[in-house]
Design a protein around this motif. Structure first.
Motif, PDB file in Angstrom:
ATOM      1  N   PRO A  11       0.881  -1.106   0.157  1.00 18.82           N
ATOM      2  CA  PRO A  11      -0.107  -0.097  -0.131  1.00 18.82           C
ATOM      3  C   PRO A  11       0.588   1.368  -0.098  1.00 18.82           C
ATOM      4  CG  PRO A  11      -0.882  -1.544   1.512  1.00 18.82           C
ATOM      5  CD  PRO A  11       0.555  -2.064   1.249  1.00 18.82           C
ATOM      6  N   ALA A  12       0.639   2.080  -0.944  1.00 17.66           N
ATOM      7  CA  ALA A  12       1.328   3.418  -0.913  1.00 17.66           C
ATOM      8  C   ALA A  12       1.000   4.446   0.066  1.00 17.66           C
ATOM      9  CB  ALA A  12       1.227   3.942  -2.375  1.00 17.66           C
ATOM     10  N   ASP A  32      -3.445  -4.041  16.711  1.00 17.97           N
ATOM     11  CA  ASP A  32      -3.097  -2.789  16.106  1.00 17.97           C
ATOM     12  C   ASP A  32      -3.494  -3.048  14.652  1.00 17.97           C
ATOM     13  OD1 ASP A  32      -1.758  -1.487  17.904  1.00 17.97           O
ATOM     14  OD2 ASP A  32       0.213  -2.749  17.739  1.00 17.97           O
ATOM     15  N   SER A  33      -3.874  -1.730  14.368  1.00 21.41           N
ATOM     16  CA  SER A  33      -4.302  -1.969  12.624  1.00 21.41           C
ATOM     17  C   SER A  33      -3.825  -0.600  12.008  1.00 21.41           C
ATOM     18  CB  SER A  33      -5.896  -1.890  12.556  1.00 21.41           C
ATOM     19  OG  SER A  33      -6.321  -2.051  11.148  1.00 21.41           O
ATOM     20  N   GLY A  71      -5.438 -10.037   6.842  1.00 20.60           N
ATOM     21  CA  GLY A  71      -5.682  -8.564   7.223  1.00 20.60           C
ATOM     22  C   GLY A  71      -4.651  -8.428   8.516  1.00 20.60           C
ATOM     23  N   PHE A  72      -5.060  -7.833   9.103  1.00 20.99           N
ATOM     24  CA  PHE A  72      -4.038  -7.279  10.444  1.00 20.99           C
ATOM     25  C   PHE A  72      -4.263  -8.418  11.420  1.00 20.99           C
ATOM     26  CE2 PHE A  72      -8.614  -5.171  11.507  1.00 20.99           C
ATOM     27  CZ  PHE A  72      -8.811  -5.811  12.752  1.00 20.99           C
ATOM     28  N   ARG A  96       1.927  -4.868   4.301  1.00 24.95           N
ATOM     29  CA  ARG A  96       1.618  -4.034   5.565  1.00 24.95           C
ATOM     30  C   ARG A  96       0.559  -4.994   6.618  1.00 24.95           C
ATOM     31  NH1 ARG A  96      -0.704   1.895   4.603  1.00 24.95           N
ATOM     32  NH2 ARG A  96       1.454   1.917   4.116  1.00 24.95           N
ATOM     33  N   ALA A  97      -0.289  -5.705   6.099  1.00 21.66           N
ATOM     34  CA  ALA A  97      -1.102  -6.748   6.538  1.00 21.66           C
ATOM     35  C   ALA A  97      -0.223  -7.697   7.402  1.00 21.66           C
ATOM     36  CB  ALA A  97      -2.098  -7.010   6.007  1.00 21.66           C
ATOM     37  N   ARG A  98       0.808  -8.388   6.861  1.00 22.87           N
ATOM     38  CA  ARG A  98       1.710  -9.193   7.543  1.00 22.87           C
ATOM     39  C   ARG A  98       2.302  -8.544   8.481  1.00 22.87           C
ATOM     40  NH1 ARG A  98       2.703 -10.012   2.017  1.00 22.87           N
ATOM     41  NH2 ARG A  98       4.964  -9.481   2.060  1.00 22.87           N
TER      42      ARG A  98
END
Length: 201
Positions: A11-12, A32-33, A71-72, A96-98
């Motif tokens: 994700p940018a 956390d998300s 996901g998160f 980012r999810a990982r």
């Protein structure tokens, strides 16, 4: 606006960290998300129905479990806390999810038992006694079918997959397609417009 989706690999958008609180089977979670991941602000309604209505693993459950499209990490963290003898693979294309899932596994005391991976980094020989997923419907029907053709065959002979899909997004047609592919499919529950499907060989 950006071209980001929750299934973007990198994700940018800015992360904009936040926390998500929810409860499953009497246990409270604070995870956390961040922006750029699926349902960044809350536990998705479909995931909530899945965790409420499907049969959570028993404490003695062993082997490998799969959170597909983690996901998160909500499902992975719940599975890891309910099945301390199992290894949970948390798989997502979103970097980012990982990262969030790995951090959240630490938060719930399961860092050593949650293996976070890009789909292509899961060894071919790993099979799963359970597969859990709120699958990424937004990738389109063809993409979804390809995803399930890839991962459902990695269930052990007596393994079970738990899927949740909104009825208006094709939950019933997915049920039919899975049956046509030779899987045993039961609509285990329906709630708030979602279908919880139990899939076995």
């Amino acid at each position: 606006m950006t071209g980001d989706h929750y299934f973007s690999s990198r994700p940018a958008s800015l992360p904009q960290p936040r926390q998500v609180e929810f409860s499953v089977a009497g246990r409270d979670y604070t995870l956390d998300s961040a922006g750029g991941v699926f349902s960044a602000d809350r536990l998705d309604a479909g995931t909530a129905v899945l965790l409420r209505k499907a049969e959570l693993p028993a404490p003695e459950t062993a082997g490998a479990l799969l959170d597909l499209g983690c996901g998160f990490g909500a499902i992975a963290c719940v599975l890891a806390t309910h099945a301390p003898a199992a290894t949970v693979w948390a798989v997502d294309v979103n970097e980012r999810a990982r990262e969030l899932t790995a951090g959240n596994a630490v938060r719930v005391g399961a860092a050593g038992r949650v293996r976070v991976a890009d789909p292509d980094d899961v060894p071919d020989g790993v099979t799963f006694t359970q597969l859990w997923s709120n699958p990424p419907i937004r990738i389109g029907k063809e993409g979804l079918h390809t995803l399930l053709r890839r991962w459902l065959p990695r269930l052990t002979p007596d393994g079970v997959a738990w899927l949740v899909v909104a009825r208006h997004l094709g939950g019933d047609s997915l049920h039919g397609w899975l049956a046509d592919q030779g899987w045993q499919v039961v609509r285990h529950a329906s709630q708030k417009g979602y279908r919880v499907l139990r899939v076995t060989r």
